[in-house]
Design a protein around this motif. Structure first.
Motif: not given
Length: 87
Positions: A63-65, A70-72
């Motif tokens: 989930a962190s990855l 997603r945030c670039g």
């Protein structure tokens, strides 16, 4: 004033002088540090270490990855996919 008395060090120099691991995703900083014999790792290594020590589980790591991508973040796609596929 405290700020005037505090020396400013680059992360590379500080890691070298303290014989510490440098955590970075910056390729130029990584190359410069490795050329000076500094141990360098990135966020994937840190997440793997956290899984290995039971601090987070593989689902949390995935989930962190996903969120970082997603945030670039420009993490290596094959490394990210391998860890997501473990869940």
């Amino acid at each position: 004033m405290l700020a005037a008395r505090v020396k400013t060090y680059s992360p590379r120099v500080l890691a070298r002088d303290l014989d510490a691991v440098l955590l970075t995703g910056d390729a130029s900083l990584r190359d410069a540090a490795e050329n000076e014999g500094v141990r360098v790792h990135g966020v994937i290594w840190l997440l793997d270490l956290m899984v290995g020590h039971g601090i987070i589980n593989k689902r949390d790591r995935a989930a962190s990855l996903k969120l970082m991508v997603r945030c670039g973040s420009r993490l290596p796609c094959d490394e990210v996919r391998a860890r997501i596929d473990e869940v």
